[in-house]
Structures are given as C-alpha cells and as structure tokens.
Design a protein around this motif. Structure first.
Motif, PDB file in Angstrom:
ATOM      1  N   SER A   1       0.935  -1.306   0.103  1.00  0.00           N
ATOM      2  CA  SER A   1       0.064  -0.025  -0.151  1.00  0.00           C
ATOM      3  C   SER A   1       0.813   1.373   0.058  1.00  0.00           C
ATOM      4  N   LYS A   2       2.303   1.027   0.052  1.00  0.00           N
ATOM      5  CA  LYS A   2       2.855   2.206   0.292  1.00  0.00           C
ATOM      6  C   LYS A   2       2.991   3.350  -1.090  1.00  0.00           C
ATOM      7  N   GLY A   3       2.863   4.248  -0.854  1.00  0.00           N
ATOM      8  CA  GLY A   3       2.746   5.491  -1.958  1.00  0.00           C
ATOM      9  C   GLY A   3       1.350   5.519  -2.368  1.00  0.00           C
ATOM     10  N   LEU A   4       0.248   4.778  -1.825  1.00  0.00           N
ATOM     11  CA  LEU A   4      -0.900   4.874  -2.200  1.00  0.00           C
ATOM     12  C   LEU A   4      -2.001   5.698  -1.427  1.00  0.00           C
ATOM     13  N   GLU A   5      -3.019   6.050  -1.729  1.00  0.00           N
ATOM     14  CA  GLU A   5      -4.022   6.623  -0.943  1.00  0.00           C
ATOM     15  C   GLU A   5      -5.368   6.415  -1.101  1.00  0.00           C
ATOM     16  N   PHE A   6      -6.047   6.307  -0.198  1.00  0.00           N
ATOM     17  CA  PHE A   6      -7.513   5.962  -0.335  1.00  0.00           C
ATOM     18  C   PHE A   6      -8.542   6.722   0.748  1.00  0.00           C
ATOM     19  N   ASP A   7      -9.647   6.955   0.406  1.00  0.00           N
ATOM     20  CA  ASP A   7     -10.681   7.565   1.102  1.00  0.00           C
ATOM     21  C   ASP A   7     -10.922   6.930   2.614  1.00  0.00           C
ATOM     22  N   LEU A   8     -11.088   5.797   2.472  1.00  0.00           N
ATOM     23  CA  LEU A   8     -11.205   5.092   3.792  1.00  0.00           C
ATOM     24  C   LEU A   8     -10.130   3.737   3.807  1.00  0.00           C
ATOM     25  N   VAL A   9      -9.725   3.837   4.907  1.00  0.00           N
ATOM     26  CA  VAL A   9      -8.662   2.503   5.172  1.00  0.00           C
ATOM     27  C   VAL A   9      -9.177   1.862   6.317  1.00  0.00           C
ATOM     28  N   VAL A  10      -9.282   0.470   6.211  1.00  0.00           N
ATOM     29  CA  VAL A  10      -9.749  -0.390   7.447  1.00  0.00           C
ATOM     30  C   VAL A  10      -8.358  -1.310   7.711  1.00  0.00           C
ATOM     31  N   LEU A  11      -7.758  -1.032   8.666  1.00  0.00           N
ATOM     32  CA  LEU A  11      -6.535  -1.839   9.061  1.00  0.00           C
ATOM     33  C   LEU A  11      -6.870  -2.831  10.146  1.00  0.00           C
ATOM     34  N   ILE A  12      -6.574  -4.113   9.555  1.00  0.00           N
ATOM     35  CA  ILE A  12      -6.728  -5.354  10.312  1.00  0.00           C
ATOM     36  C   ILE A  12      -5.395  -5.683  11.085  1.00  0.00           C
ATOM     37  N   GLU A  13      -5.805  -5.624  12.614  1.00  0.00           N
ATOM     38  CA  GLU A  13      -4.510  -5.984  13.078  1.00  0.00           C
ATOM     39  C   GLU A  13      -4.631  -7.486  14.080  1.00  0.00           C
ATOM     40  N   SER A  14      -3.677  -8.327  14.181  1.00  0.00           N
ATOM     41  CA  SER A  14      -3.710  -9.375  14.716  1.00  0.00           C
ATOM     42  C   SER A  14      -3.329  -9.258  16.052  1.00  0.00           C
ATOM     43  N   PRO A  15      -3.839 -10.127  17.056  1.00  0.00           N
ATOM     44  CA  PRO A  15      -3.467 -10.036  18.395  1.00  0.00           C
ATOM     45  C   PRO A  15      -2.023 -10.644  18.498  1.00  0.00           C
ATOM     46  N   GLU A  16      -1.540 -11.515  17.668  1.00  0.00           N
ATOM     47  CA  GLU A  16      -0.146 -11.900  17.869  1.00  0.00           C
ATOM     48  C   GLU A  16       0.774 -11.190  16.986  1.00  0.00           C
ATOM     49  N   SER A  17       0.686  -9.862  16.742  1.00  0.00           N
ATOM     50  CA  SER A  17       1.466  -9.182  16.065  1.00  0.00           C
ATOM     51  C   SER A  17       2.552  -8.631  16.826  1.00  0.00           C
ATOM     52  N   VAL A  18       3.917  -9.055  16.260  1.00  0.00           N
ATOM     53  CA  VAL A  18       5.224  -8.779  17.049  1.00  0.00           C
ATOM     54  C   VAL A  18       5.613  -7.298  16.823  1.00  0.00           C
ATOM     55  N   SER A  19       6.106  -6.583  17.835  1.00  0.00           N
ATOM     56  CA  SER A  19       6.368  -5.102  18.006  1.00  0.00           C
ATOM     57  C   SER A  19       7.717  -5.007  17.280  1.00  0.00           C
ATOM     58  N   THR A  20       7.925  -5.580  16.121  1.00  0.00           N
ATOM     59  CA  THR A  20       9.395  -5.322  15.315  1.00  0.00           C
ATOM     60  C   THR A  20       9.417  -3.817  14.712  1.00  0.00           C
ATOM     61  N   THR A  21      10.478  -3.643  14.369  1.00  0.00           N
ATOM     62  CA  THR A  21      10.642  -2.272  13.741  1.00  0.00           C
ATOM     63  C   THR A  21       9.638  -2.298  12.409  1.00  0.00           C
ATOM     64  N   GLU A  22       9.822  -3.519  11.795  1.00  0.00           N
ATOM     65  CA  GLU A  22       9.357  -3.459  10.594  1.00  0.00           C
ATOM     66  C   GLU A  22       7.912  -3.574  10.825  1.00  0.00           C
TER      67      GLU A  22
END
Length: 716
Positions: A674-695
C-alpha cells in the motif's frame, strides 16, 4: 447565421456572484480562442499523420525519421483529444498592466503564431505555482480553475496587490489546493497539476545536476513532486531529454505504478520510462521475497558485486603451455605470453562476452606478426580462423558465458561460491546455498543484473554474428548485381548514374536493414540522463548499484521518508548515499501534510515515534471531523457496506486481510504494497499475535497514513 457559444463557466447557484460578465467574460473569450486553436491543430495534425502513414516508408534513416514524426504527432494528438479545454489550468496577471498569461498542460498558439496558452514548465509560467504573498514574483493576481465534464465548475482568485483585491469578488480563504483535498480518490492518482504548492514547485524546478534528496513524511506530496519533476526535466533539459538517455522513474511496486501510470501523460509527457527494481531484470517477473533475513542481508551487500567479477574471471584462463598448430607451412606455436597479450586487449569494463572478439582478434594479430616473414598474412589468418584445435582451446580459455547460469552456480555450488566470495564464512556459504539454483528471490535481482553487465548477454553475441553474416550476404549479392549492371552498359560515358554504383556509400545505402537479425532493445538498461526514485528509503545498497550503473552522470532525484523504511534507516541520507557512491547530494524536507487529516496523524505519530523518535512526522493542514474508529474484525463487512452506501464515489482499502479479494471500489493490500497509495477509507486489520518489531511498526504507520478521510482499526 452566427452561433452563440455557450459559456465555459458552469458554476453552481451558490457561486452565482462569481459568474458575472465582469469576472468571467475575458476568460470566456480567451478560452474560446484556445478551443478554436486546439480544433485547428487537431485537424492539421491528423491530416499530417495520415499523409505520413500513406507515404512510402523507405528504409534506414528515412524510415526512422518518419516513424519518429508519426510518434510525436500521435503523442500530441492524444493529449489534445484527452483534455480539450481542460488543458488550461488557470491564469496569472502581472503587476505591471501586461495582459494575463494563461497556463496549461502544454503550449497552444493561434494561426498567427501568438501564444494563447503557456506550458506549465516554461519559465514564464513559474509564478503560477511559485508565487506566495511573501514572494509574489511580479504577480498582481492568480486564478485557478476546477474543471468538471469539460466546463469550469469553480475557480479561485488569489490577490497579491491591493488593486487586485479591489477588482475581484472571487477571493477565497481556501486555496484551490486545500479545496481539492476533499475530493474522493480514484483507482488512479487524481489530477494534481493545478494544485502544486510553492515549496513543491521549487523542488520540481530545481537544478538537475547531482543528486537531490526530497525527504517528507506521509501526505507531503513526495510522489506528486517526483512525477512533475520527471515531466519538467524532460521538457526543459535537453541534456537529459530523449536524445541524452531520458528520465527513468522507479517506483516501489506494481500497484503503485498502476496508480500513477496516467499522471505523466496528463502532464504533457510520455517520454519517461516507469518501472520497479524488479522490472529491470527478466527474472524479476517470477521472483519472490527472500525467506531468510540473514540471506537477504548478505545479498544486499555491494561485496556481492565483486563476487560476480571473480566468478567471471574464473572463466578467463589463458593457457599456461605452448599450443602447437599444424598448418600447411609447418607448426605454428602460440606461447602463454601470446595468450596473456591477447587477454589484455579488451577495454577496461567491457563485458566478458563482448570482449571475446577483441581477444580473438588480438590473438590472431600476435601470431600473424610473429610469422610475418615466413607465411603470407591473409593465408595464415584464414588458416587460424579455421583451425579446430585453436578454436577449441580459445573457447575453453574465454568461453561464451550465460550470466544467469553463473548466478545459479554460485547459489548451488558451495565450493564455487567460497572461491568467488572469500569474505563469506563457511556458515554464510551454507546459508546462501539452495537446492533449486534458479528459484529467484528479489534479493537475487541485483546479483543477476551485475552478472548480466559483467558477463554480457550471449544472445547479443549470437545476433551480432548473424547480423554480420547476413549483412555480408546482402553486400555480396548487391555487388554481383551492380557488377552485372555495369558490364551491361560498357558504352556508358562514365558520367551517368551507373558509375555511381561503384561508390561504397551507395552500396551501403541499398542494404535492407529490416531484413537483418536484431534484438529488441532493453529500454531499462540505460544509460539515462536522470533517474527519479520514489520510496527510496527501501532500496538496499545492491539495488542502488543497479541504478548507479544506469546513470553515469549521477543525476538523481531521491524521494523518500526515513521513518517509513521497513528495515530501519538510522543514518543520514548523506551518509547512506556516500556509502554507495553518491558523494554529494543536496537535501530538502517537506513537513506539511496535505493529504492525511489531523485526527489520523495524531493517532499515527506515537506509533512511529516508538521506534523512530526523530521521525519527520509532518503537520496536517486540515481535519476531516471524523475520529479514528476501532472495533472487531467481525464488523468489517458492515463497515464497508455502510461506507459504500453513504459514498457514491471514492475508494476504500482493507489492509492486512490477505484472504480478501478486490472489488470495484474496495482494494485489499498488504501494508508494504500500500506504500505510496492513498484511499478515502482505510480499514486496518490487526492480529493479536502481531510482534512489535521495527518492520511491523513501520508497516502499521504506513497503513494508518494511507487514509485521506477515515481510518478504522479492527482487531481479529
């Protein structure tokens, strides 16, 4: 009977005061003249193009000139037909009583040659974007149009003098640029030419010598600047225009290129090459991400380029013993010194395969010179060229190489890799070795590119030989025909046309080059006069070397945001570029966020500062009035359905739901794509197991800042 032309202004009722004759009559008259000139030019160009297409193509340079002219005319016609009067962006009024200048995507003149519309890239048009109240650049006022369906549905006046304020009732506190930010997004980047701001325009028109870094956070218009700079440089700088390599625009992904693909033609240019790093190498079409970050890091090092050089040199092995050849004059001996002399013949930097001919020619010359007193030169040359022992030995000493095969061998034969890369440890060699030699990853592409440059394309060698042979056959055939014609006119006085057939230039002009073997040119191989890199913070050192090889002048526009680097970017741009060979680079920073509402940036800023405390987080200039919403993944469909029902146009994007497929107005992307793009509405899905790395944190920041109106964060 004369017809009455409909006004080009079609303002809504609430702006009726702006549609009075004293405010728009002059514009109406001038735009009518532009419309007539465009119609006439379209007719003239269409007629000229059709005449060229019907004319005999001819051959050689004549055919090339004809095709180039047809291309030029067709490009101009496409632009004129696409926009019509929309080609006009607005006008500027000088503070000196001179008539207004109307600014457009391209220049338009009337039948007498008078300029009706000035190209936005011309020096005279610079104040249209660059003037500010602090620096009016000699303007009294500026007017910008908004076009809908071929008519002006709104316009904005900006006054820079007191007289201009008194003369206009169409002044507005909001500039055209800020007003345009509320427009819904489309599948392709919206037209932004009329809304460039002064700080962006200064970058667009900056000197092309050397490297220019444009660092800016989300929504600062980096991509807008990059695209307009490409069009501007092609128009204004012959040094880097089509005749000098042109402009290469490098974007981060295929979805990004599809998004911006319509912008450059809309700016009046179709001469720039647009690609991703993967597009530069044929194997990029099937490449996948490198599974092991340690392997990716090893391949990203510039040291691997030197590995390729050693791998090629492994195949350049002059014999260490005398080679005795049997000839009709007795034995001819080629010593190791003779081979070494021949191997030293190629020009430094020449590709291995291209150098074969030079090595062979030098070897034959050395042997001929050694036996010049004993054997006739031409006879010995023919004997050497047909000697199987010599040809076999030469092919073993300097073989024709396949660059793809070289890289495949490096990745699958540990001993070969260890020999060519002594800097690698035994464990690193093991990490790099794989069972499938040609299972290409994106990290392999710079290595493949270096191998192709160092070894050369074997197909080019074959085609060159075939071309030379076919050319010789044509010349021989043409020579026989001319000889017969001359013999049949033995009584010619020597001053007619036939004797001219003996001239070698005439022989060459009769060659049919269309019948000669050829390879389609690699349009991404360069060299280019200027390269523009968007999302440049993601490039590895090895990928930078790919670009440097394609731009010997080191003329770059480098656009990026260190805070959006997925793998971290702790050093300064200056240090990063110096490490890969760009010694000097000017830098400018964009700090105003025109795209992302303040509500979203307030939520996104703490995210990125948690891993990048000194991130260049831009200040938003507007608020949407819609707070960032949160919820559960089960609500996704209801949220999208409600938004689609409430919004007749615009594009939504779900980020982080890989199983979801695209629909007409709802995209599904990863954060990285999605980098460089733009949208009127963004729905971001986050998982509980997401690791807090820099990436992961950078991906979250990027995903959050794609929204121009509304952001919803849902937890699985």
């Amino acid at each position: 009977m004369s017809s009455v032309r409909t006004s080009v202004f079609n303002l809504p009722a609430e702006h009726a005061a702006r549609a009075t004759p004293e405010l728009v009559a002059d514009d109406d008259a001038h735009l009518a003249a532009i419309a007539d000139a465009i119609d006439q030019e379209v007719n003239d160009l269409t007629r000229r193009r059709d005449e060229l297409r019907r004319a005999p193509a001819g051959g050689g340079q004549k055919a090339l000139d004809r095709d180039l002219e047809i291309h030029r005319i067709s490009s101009r016609l496409r632009l004129l037909r696409r926009f019509g009067l929309d080609v006009c962006l607005g006008r500027i009024v000088p503070d000196g009583g001179e008539p207004p200048l109307y600014i457009g995507r391209l220049s338009v003149t009337d039948a007498e040659g008078d300029m009706l519309l000035v190209d936005w890239r011309a020096p005279a048009a610079e104040p249209y974007f660059g003037a500010t109240h602090a620096t009016p650049m000699g303007l009294a006022s500026r007017r910008r149009y908004r076009w809908t369906g071929g008519r002006i549905t709104d316009y904005w006046d900006e006054a820079f003098t007191e007289d201009a304020v008194e003369r206009s009732s169409a002044l507005d506190d909001q500039s055209a640029f800020i007003a345009s930010l509320g427009a819904s997004r489309s599948a392709r980047m919206r037209d932004v030419l009329g809304t460039i701001q002064a700080d962006q325009d200064a970058i667009i028109r900056a000197d092309s010598r050397g490297a220019l870094v444009v660092d800016g956070g989300p929504g600062t218009g980096k991509t807008v600047v990059a695209l307009h700079r490409a069009a501007y440089l092609l128009y204004t700088h012959p040094r880097i225009g089509r005749g000098a390599g042109g402009v290469l625009f490098v974007g981060p992904s295929s979805p990004y290129l599809a998004y911006v693909s319509d912008v450059l033609p809309s700016l009046g240019e179709d001469g720039a090459q647009v690609c991703t790093i993967a597009d530069m190498v044929p194997q990029g079409a099937d490449a996948v991400a490198e599974a092991d970050a340690r392997v990716a890091a090893l391949k990203a090092s510039p040291e691997f380029t030197r590995t390729i050089d050693r791998a090629v040199k492994h195949y350049e092995r002059p014999p260490h013993r005398d080679l005795h050849l049997e000839t009709e004059w007795g034995l001819v001996t080629i010593s190791p010194h003779d081979w070494q002399t021949a191997f030293a013949a190629p020009t430094p930097g020449m590709a291995h395969n291209d150098a074969r001919e030079e090595v062979w020619t030098e070897l034959v010359d050395v042997v001929v010179d050694a036996y010049a007193d004993d054997i006739p030169e031409q006879a010995l040359r023919r004997s050497l060229r047909g000697n199987n022992d010599l040809l076999t030995t030469f092919d073993e000493a300097w073989p024709l190489l396949d660059p793809v095969g070289i890289v495949a061998d490096l990745m699958s034969v540990p001993a070969y890799l260890h020999q060519c890369a002594p800097h690698l440890s035994a464990n690193e060699v093991q990490l790099l070795t794989r069972d499938e030699p040609q299972a290409w990853t994106f990290a392999d592409l710079p290595i493949l590119d270096a191998a192709r440059l160092r070894a050369g394309d074997p197909a080019e060698v074959h085609v060159r030989r075939q071309r030379e042979a076919a050319l010789q056959r044509q010349q021989d055939t043409m020579g026989h025909v001319i000889d017969r014609l001359l013999e049949s006119h033995v009584h010619d006085d020597g001053e007619g046309v036939l004797p001219m057939l003996n001239v070698s230039d005439t022989h060459n002009s009769l060659i049919d080059e269309s019948q000669l073997p050829h390879l389609d040119p690699d349009t991404l191989a360069g060299p280019f006069g200027h390269i523009i890199v968007d999302e440049a913070q993601e490039l590895t050192d090895a990928e930078w070397l790919m670009l440097l090889r394609r731009c010997p002048s080191r003329s770059f526009t480098i656009v990026g945001d260190r805070a959006q680097a997925r793998h971290g970017f702790t050093e300064a741009w200056e240090d990063r570029l110096a490490r890969i060979g760009v010694d000097t680079a000017a830098q400018t920073n964009l700090r105003i966020n025109y795209r992302t509402p303040g509500e979203i940036m307030d939520a996104a800023e703490p995210v990125i500062r948690s891993v990048f405390p000194d991130a260049n987080v831009p200040m938003s200039v507007r608020e949407s009035g819609v707070p960032v919403a949160t919820g559960e993944y089960a609500e996704l469909d209801s949220i999208l359905n409600a938004w689609l029902a409430d919004h007749a146009d615009g594009i939504a994007c779900v980020i982080g739901d890989p199983d979801r497929t695209d629909t007409a107005r709802v995209r599904s992307l990863s954060a990285a794509s999605s980098k460089g793009l733009e949208f009127d509405l963004v729905v971001l899905i986050e998982s509980p197991e997401s690791v807090s790395t820099t990436e992961a944190t950078v991906d979250r920041y990027v995903a959050m800042t794609r929204a121009t109106q509304q952001l919803v964060v849902l937890r699985r």
